[in-house]
Design an enzyme around this catalytic site. Structure first.
Site, short mmCIF file in Angstrom:
data_model
loop_
_atom_site.label_atom_id
_atom_site.label_comp_id
_atom_site.label_asym_id
_atom_site.label_seq_id
_atom_site.Cartn_x
_atom_site.Cartn_y
_atom_site.Cartn_z
N LYS A 1 1.16 33.37 37.12
CA LYS A 1 -0.12 33.80 37.71
C LYS A 1 -0.75 32.64 38.49
CE LYS A 1 -0.91 37.42 34.25
NZ LYS A 1 -1.59 37.87 33.02
N GLN B 1 -5.40 35.63 28.21
CA GLN B 1 -4.07 36.20 28.04
C GLN B 1 -3.90 36.79 26.65
OE1 GLN B 1 -1.90 36.45 30.57
NE2 GLN B 1 -0.34 37.43 29.31
N ASP C 1 -9.19 41.52 34.56
CA ASP C 1 -8.18 42.29 33.82
C ASP C 1 -8.64 43.73 33.58
OD1 ASP C 1 -5.71 41.16 33.14
OD2 ASP C 1 -6.63 39.82 31.66
N1 GUN Z 1 -0.69 40.52 28.17
C1 GUN Z 1 0.21 41.40 28.67
N2 GUN Z 1 -0.23 41.86 29.87
C2 GUN Z 1 -1.41 41.27 30.12
C3 GUN Z 1 -2.34 41.34 31.21
O1 GUN Z 1 -2.16 42.07 32.19
N3 GUN Z 1 -3.44 40.57 31.08
C4 GUN Z 1 -3.67 39.78 30.00
N4 GUN Z 1 -4.80 39.08 29.97
N5 GUN Z 1 -2.84 39.70 28.97
C5 GUN Z 1 -1.71 40.44 29.03
#
Ligand code: GUN
Length: 293
Positions: A54, A98, A121
């Site tokens: 990311k 995350q 998110d």
């Molecule tokens: N864990 C798995 N997918 C995601 C996501 O799209 N965002 C976040 N913050 N954690 C995740």
């Protein structure tokens, strides 16, 4: 039967980046560089890889990002205090925490601490509520990316039967809402299957579009599907093999088992994964734009 079409998330994500370029340039020329704060607690190896992908993408696009890594035994108070700082830091238009979080942390409390206007998110209840009511602010990245793949390849869910395997707050639940909204390129009849479903093949065999987000590697086999189904494979896990690397990445779908029956399928890797990152960038650009208008 015609050959199975590969729905490339790499291709679609590149298209997203191309169309974001002028929006990013415009923001920059008004002195605003879209910025993301990525919070990672603990040492889950997959989460470290995701955060790196990311922030690398943000760097590639000359956007601002910073990752905040905290130890596995960090207290909830310390995480909440960091989030409070980030909520008040104007460099960050988007904040992501995350998932999954270490056990001692209350996921709900942490998600609710993020300013909903920075919740790129789309996990905050205010944003999930807005999505459910049909007037979204931030749409969670993976579900949004799935819809974008369908749109790019002109696979219209309207009037079709979408079957979603998995009910997670991150993918299954929001994608089931998105596919059934009364709007164009949605409007499907959607069924959610989960660990409490008695006979998954009974439902999955009826799917025109099958979205596999169940978190079990190579779960979906030929007997789960009907001829001509479109499959979106959200899973990604490592299984050991005798290659040089010692492992291969597989999805929630047994690709070899379904490939002659499905009309189209997202690959793993290179399917949904790149779209999650592209939608995170798009949501952060939207957040930055809102912050100055
Ligand atoms: N864990 C798995 N997918 C995601 C996501 O799209 N965002 C976040 N913050 N954690 C995740």
């Amino acid at each position: 039967m015609a050959e199975t079409k590969i729905l490339s998330g790499k291709t679609v994500s590149q298209d997203v980046y191309n169309s974001l370029k002028s929006r990013i340039d415009k923001l920059k020329s008004s002195g605003c560089i879209p910025g993301l704060a990525a919070v990672l607690v603990g040492d889950n190896p997959a989460s470290h890889v995701y955060i790196k992908s990311k922030t690398n993408q943000f760097a590639k696009l000359d956007l601002y990002s910073e990752s905040f890594k905290m130890l596995d035994d960090t207290s909830e108070r310390d995480v909440l205090s960091l989030i409070d700082d980030l909520n008040n830091d104007e460099r960050f238009h988007g904040i992501l925490v995350q998932m999954p979080l270490p056990e001692q942390l209350n996921e709900t409390a942490i998600i609710e601490a993020v300013n909903p206007l920075k919740d790129v998110d789309g996990f905050h209840p205010e944003n999930l509520g807005r999505l459910t009511a049909g007037h979204p602010r931030f749409i969670p990245c993976t579900p949004k990316g799935i819809m974008r793949i369908l749109e790019y390849y002109k696979i219209d869910p309207s009037g079709k039967h979408v079957v979603v395997l998995g009910r997670s707050n991150i993918v299954g639940r929001p994608v089931s809402i998105l596919t059934s909204l009364k709007k164009s390129f949605s409007n499907a009849t959607t069924t959610i299957c989960h660990s409490g479903t008695k006979d998954i093949p009974y439902y999955s065999q009826q799917a025109d579009i099958l979205i596999a987000a169940i978190g079990v590697s190579e779960f979906v086999k030929a007997y789960h599907i009907k001829d001509g189904v479109v499959i979106i494979d959200v899973g990604i896990s490592r299984i050991e093999d005798d290659s040089e690397k010692g492992y291969k990445l597989v999805g929630d779908v047994d690709f070899d088992s379904v490939k002659d029956k499905a009309s189209a399928i997202t690959p793993v890797p290179g399917g949904v994964g790149p779209m999650t990152i592209a939608m995170l960038v798009e949501n952060t650009v939207e957040a930055a734009k809102r912050s100055i208008s």
